[in-house]
Design a protein around this motif. Structure first.
Motif, PDB file in Angstrom:
ATOM      1  N   HIS A  27       0.846  -1.100   0.086  1.00  0.00           N
ATOM      2  CA  HIS A  27       0.013  -0.250  -0.200  1.00  0.00           C
ATOM      3  C   HIS A  27       1.068   1.202  -0.077  1.00  0.00           C
ATOM      4  CE1 HIS A  27      -3.932  -1.829   0.240  1.00  0.00           C
ATOM      5  NE2 HIS A  27      -3.644  -2.632   0.815  1.00  0.00           N
ATOM      6  N   GLN A  28       1.699   1.871   0.627  1.00  0.00           N
ATOM      7  CA  GLN A  28       2.967   2.794   0.345  1.00  0.00           C
ATOM      8  C   GLN A  28       3.886   2.362  -0.747  1.00  0.00           C
ATOM      9  OE1 GLN A  28       4.330   3.932   3.877  1.00  0.00           O
ATOM     10  NE2 GLN A  28       4.691   5.653   1.317  1.00  0.00           N
ATOM     11  N   GLU A  29       3.665   2.132  -1.754  1.00  0.00           N
ATOM     12  CA  GLU A  29       3.601   1.910  -3.116  1.00  0.00           C
ATOM     13  C   GLU A  29       2.506   3.131  -3.862  1.00  0.00           C
ATOM     14  OE1 GLU A  29       5.006  -1.934  -4.466  1.00  0.00           O
ATOM     15  OE2 GLU A  29       6.191  -2.061  -2.922  1.00  0.00           O
ATOM     16  N   GLN A  30       1.663   2.755  -3.665  1.00  0.00           N
ATOM     17  CA  GLN A  30       0.687   3.347  -3.905  1.00  0.00           C
ATOM     18  C   GLN A  30       0.147   4.663  -2.806  1.00  0.00           C
ATOM     19  OE1 GLN A  30      -2.672   0.988  -2.892  1.00  0.00           O
ATOM     20  NE2 GLN A  30      -2.875  -0.193  -4.879  1.00  0.00           N
ATOM     21  N   TYR A  31       0.743   5.081  -2.342  1.00  0.00           N
ATOM     22  CA  TYR A  31       0.707   6.378  -1.702  1.00  0.00           C
ATOM     23  C   TYR A  31       1.558   6.772  -2.230  1.00  0.00           C
ATOM     24  CZ  TYR A  31      -1.916   3.286   2.277  1.00  0.00           C
ATOM     25  OH  TYR A  31      -2.357   2.843   2.668  1.00  0.00           O
ATOM     26  N   ASP A  32       2.730   6.724  -2.466  1.00  0.00           N
ATOM     27  CA  ASP A  32       3.791   7.996  -2.690  1.00  0.00           C
ATOM     28  C   ASP A  32       3.406   8.258  -4.139  1.00  0.00           C
ATOM     29  OD1 ASP A  32       5.881   6.343  -0.968  1.00  0.00           O
ATOM     30  OD2 ASP A  32       6.605   4.483  -3.434  1.00  0.00           O
ATOM     31  N   HIS A  33       2.378   8.556  -4.955  1.00  0.00           N
ATOM     32  CA  HIS A  33       2.118   9.691  -5.479  1.00  0.00           C
ATOM     33  C   HIS A  33       1.485  10.853  -4.694  1.00  0.00           C
ATOM     34  CE1 HIS A  33      -2.226   7.628  -5.014  1.00  0.00           C
ATOM     35  NE2 HIS A  33      -2.062   8.387  -5.897  1.00  0.00           N
ATOM     36  N   LEU A  34       0.642  10.129  -3.848  1.00  0.00           N
ATOM     37  CA  LEU A  34       0.442  11.450  -2.996  1.00  0.00           C
ATOM     38  C   LEU A  34       1.042  11.631  -1.840  1.00  0.00           C
ATOM     39  CD1 LEU A  34      -2.747   9.839  -1.680  1.00  0.00           C
ATOM     40  CD2 LEU A  34      -2.727  11.242  -3.790  1.00  0.00           C
ATOM     41  N   ASN A  35       2.661  11.422  -2.002  1.00  0.00           N
ATOM     42  CA  ASN A  35       3.647  12.492  -0.744  1.00  0.00           C
ATOM     43  C   ASN A  35       3.230  12.023  -0.047  1.00  0.00           C
ATOM     44  OD1 ASN A  35       6.246  12.607  -0.776  1.00  0.00           O
ATOM     45  ND2 ASN A  35       5.632  14.653  -0.639  1.00  0.00           N
ATOM     46  N   VAL A  36       2.756  10.725   0.415  1.00  0.00           N
ATOM     47  CA  VAL A  36       2.306   9.945   2.083  1.00  0.00           C
ATOM     48  C   VAL A  36       3.282   9.485   3.125  1.00  0.00           C
ATOM     49  CG1 VAL A  36       0.466   9.294   3.746  1.00  0.00           C
ATOM     50  CG2 VAL A  36      -0.534  10.522   1.386  1.00  0.00           C
ATOM     51  N   ARG A  37       3.462   9.632   3.997  1.00  0.00           N
ATOM     52  CA  ARG A  37       3.955   8.403   5.060  1.00  0.00           C
ATOM     53  C   ARG A  37       3.254   7.916   5.858  1.00  0.00           C
ATOM     54  NH1 ARG A  37       7.103   6.518   1.267  1.00  0.00           N
ATOM     55  NH2 ARG A  37       9.089   7.708  -0.029  1.00  0.00           N
ATOM     56  N   VAL A  38       2.917   7.078   6.318  1.00  0.00           N
ATOM     57  CA  VAL A  38       2.073   6.730   7.167  1.00  0.00           C
ATOM     58  C   VAL A  38       3.613   5.923   8.434  1.00  0.00           C
ATOM     59  CG1 VAL A  38       0.986   4.638   8.592  1.00  0.00           C
ATOM     60  CG2 VAL A  38       0.739   4.953   5.867  1.00  0.00           C
ATOM     61  N   ARG A  39       2.715   6.652   9.670  1.00  0.00           N
ATOM     62  CA  ARG A  39       4.408   6.801  10.551  1.00  0.00           C
ATOM     63  C   ARG A  39       3.277   5.945  11.825  1.00  0.00           C
ATOM     64  NH1 ARG A  39       8.220   9.661   8.890  1.00  0.00           N
ATOM     65  NH2 ARG A  39       7.790  11.218   7.476  1.00  0.00           N
ATOM     66  N   GLY A 105      -9.069   2.848  15.222  1.00  0.00           N
ATOM     67  CA  GLY A 105      -9.552   4.419  14.901  1.00  0.00           C
ATOM     68  C   GLY A 105      -8.297   5.548  15.348  1.00  0.00           C
ATOM     69  N   PHE A 106      -7.031   4.748  14.730  1.00  0.00           N
ATOM     70  CA  PHE A 106      -5.831   5.762  14.732  1.00  0.00           C
ATOM     71  C   PHE A 106      -4.928   5.852  13.217  1.00  0.00           C
ATOM     72  CE2 PHE A 106      -2.081   6.505  16.125  1.00  0.00           C
ATOM     73  CZ  PHE A 106      -1.563   7.094  16.799  1.00  0.00           C
ATOM     74  N   LEU A 107      -4.175   7.026  12.674  1.00  0.00           N
ATOM     75  CA  LEU A 107      -3.768   7.062  11.972  1.00  0.00           C
ATOM     76  C   LEU A 107      -2.456   8.480  12.201  1.00  0.00           C
ATOM     77  CD1 LEU A 107      -3.261   6.512   8.809  1.00  0.00           C
ATOM     78  CD2 LEU A 107      -4.731   7.656   8.260  1.00  0.00           C
ATOM     79  N   TYR A 108      -1.996   8.355  12.111  1.00  0.00           N
ATOM     80  CA  TYR A 108      -0.750   9.050  12.415  1.00  0.00           C
ATOM     81  C   TYR A 108       0.279   9.521  11.034  1.00  0.00           C
ATOM     82  CZ  TYR A 108       2.856  12.028  13.814  1.00  0.00           C
ATOM     83  OH  TYR A 108       4.336  13.535  13.986  1.00  0.00           O
ATOM     84  N   PHE A 109      -0.004  10.809  10.129  1.00  0.00           N
ATOM     85  CA  PHE A 109       0.440   9.720   8.765  1.00  0.00           C
ATOM     86  C   PHE A 109       1.162  11.386   8.595  1.00  0.00           C
ATOM     87  CE2 PHE A 109      -3.549  11.047   7.785  1.00  0.00           C
ATOM     88  CZ  PHE A 109      -3.591  11.734   6.551  1.00  0.00           C
ATOM     89  N   SER A 110       2.192  11.677   7.227  1.00  0.00           N
ATOM     90  CA  SER A 110       2.690  12.711   6.925  1.00  0.00           C
ATOM     91  C   SER A 110       2.877  12.877   5.121  1.00  0.00           C
ATOM     92  CB  SER A 110       4.303  13.224   7.074  1.00  0.00           C
ATOM     93  OG  SER A 110       4.712  12.291   6.474  1.00  0.00           O
ATOM     94  N   ILE A 111       1.885  14.101   4.867  1.00  0.00           N
ATOM     95  CA  ILE A 111       1.888  14.348   3.611  1.00  0.00           C
ATOM     96  C   ILE A 111       2.276  15.553   3.257  1.00  0.00           C
ATOM     97  CG2 ILE A 111      -0.307  15.021   4.463  1.00  0.00           C
ATOM     98  CD1 ILE A 111      -1.723  14.329   1.216  1.00  0.00           C
TER      99      ILE A 111
END
Length: 128
Positions: A27-39, A105-111
């Motif tokens: 899934h991280q490979e899919q997020y790369d185009h959004l410039n997202v990193r799941v922490r 119900g928890f998500l910490y990410f950077s974009i």
């Protein structure tokens, strides 16, 4: 439980963790185009993707300076309407936190260079 059952449970948890790590990498490979990193996350993938898309859309609509309050409000409203009340969102480039959240119900990410903490708490009715 006897020793064999405990060992079977331990191995099952280990294999599940390996599977989850592999899924997360895919899934991280899919997020790369959004410039997202799941922490850190304790949230189903479809909900994560919804958060990423909402955040990306909001950031793209803010030319110039980040409006962190507007981004936090948009994510909170999106998740309150889609998944029920008691979602909380913290947005910024630098902050500390220590929160209790509902399971799943928890998500910490950077974009880009913005960090976003999105979490849900339980809502208890008031007894009078």
């Amino acid at each position: 439980m006897d020793g064999a059952a405990l060992e079977l449970e331990r191995r099952s948890r280990f294999l599940n963790s390996l599977i989850e790590k592999k899924k997360a990498k895919e899934h991280q490979e899919q997020y790369d185009h959004l410039n997202v990193r799941v922490r850190a996350s304790d949230m189903p993938i479809p909900m994560q993707i919804r958060a990423f898309k909402c955040a990306r859309d909001q950031l793209d609509s803010m030319p110039g300076k980040l409006d962190s309050k507007r981004l936090a409000l948009a994510l909170k409203k999106e998740f309150d309407s889609a998944y029920g009340p008691a979602w909380h969102c913290i947005v910024g480039t630098s902050f500390g936190s220590y929160v209790t959240h509902s399971i799943g119900g928890f998500l910490y990410f950077s974009i880009d260079k913005v960090y976003i903490l999105l979490f849900k708490t339980a809502v208890e009715p008031l007894d009078h």
